[in-house]
Design an enzyme around this catalytic site. Structure first.
Site, PDB file in Angstrom:
ATOM      1  CG  ASP A 107      -1.806   1.176   1.346  1.00  0.00           C
ATOM      2  OD1 ASP A 107      -2.420   1.544   0.331  1.00  0.00           O
ATOM      3  OD2 ASP A 107      -1.911   1.741   2.446  1.00  0.00           O
ATOM      4  CG  ASP A 156      -1.467   7.561   0.783  1.00  0.00           C
ATOM      5  OD1 ASP A 156      -0.377   7.896   0.277  1.00  0.00           O
ATOM      6  OD2 ASP A 156      -2.565   7.870   0.289  1.00  0.00           O
ATOM      7  CG  ASP A 195      -2.759   7.826   5.500  1.00  0.00           C
ATOM      8  OD1 ASP A 195      -3.112   8.655   4.644  1.00  0.00           O
ATOM      9  OD2 ASP A 195      -3.428   6.815   5.763  1.00  0.00           O
ATOM     10  NE  ARG A 204      -8.948   1.658   2.678  1.00  0.00           N
ATOM     11  CZ  ARG A 204      -9.060   2.657   3.538  1.00  0.00           C
ATOM     12  NH1 ARG A 204     -10.000   2.626   4.450  1.00  0.00           N
ATOM     13  NH2 ARG A 204      -8.245   3.684   3.483  1.00  0.00           N
TER      14      ARG A 204
END
Length: 185
Positions: free
Chosen positions: A7, A9, A15, A130
């Site tokens: 991923d 960020d 982030d 997620r």
């Protein structure tokens, strides 16, 4: 092929709850670029799978996202690293697309790009549930970092079985590179 999926960020860069909307707001997490460079030097291909709903929400446009990614690529090159493939979802949640994590569309696209039927045993690193949920259906090994939203995720969520937790991308890279090489039949 040695492939790892990250991923962006919260894993590679800091982030923000209000999104990374400009190159100036893109700030690497200390050690993350060097971790990617180390993986690259050891023969790993590095792909990114990232939700970028700021585009769908009208917070920034494709030219800005390209400028952010150019900053990241240049910063990586300066330390000897590189990203082999960058996949992102530009949609807002209400678009109900198949590529927005936690749906597996980005990971399916990565598998197709590399000619793989699935991503069995490919490490996937994220800082949210997620991220893990998107990678799990394709057989990825799941890794959560405590950076970014990782601490919040650990406190609030039940992680998929088998998820390994690392302090940050540097700790993940050290762990991965310490694993014995798999012998292919």
């Amino acid at each position: 092929m040695k492939l790892v999926i990250l991923d962006r960020d919260g894993v590679i860069n800091e982030d923000r709850d209000d999104y990374i909307k400009s190159p100036d707001e893109w700030v690497p997490i200390p050690g993350s670029l060097e971790a990617i460079a180390r993986l690259h030097r050891e023969g790993w291909r590095v792909a990114i799978a990232s939700n970028q709903s700021g585009i769908g929400r009208g917070l920034f446009d494709m030219a800005t996202l390209n400028a952010i990614h150019l900053k990241m690529v240049k910063a990586l090159a300066a330390v000897g690293g590189r990203i082999d493939a960058l996949f992102f979802c530009p949609h807002a949640p209400e678009d109900h697309c198949s590529c927005r994590k936690p749906k597996p569309g980005l990971f399916e696209d990565i598998a197709a790009r590399y000619g793989l039927a699935d991503l069995r045993d490919v490490p996937a690193v994220g800082d949210t549930l997620r991220d893990l949920q998107a990678a799990e259906p394709l057989g990825c090994t799941l890794h959560l970092v405590r950076s970014g939203k990782g601490e919040r995720t650990l406190a609030a969520e039940t992680l998929p079985e088998g998820t390994r937790v690392h302090d940050d991308l540097t700790a993940f890279a050290q762990w991965l590179l310490a694993q014995p090489a798999k012998v292919m039949p």
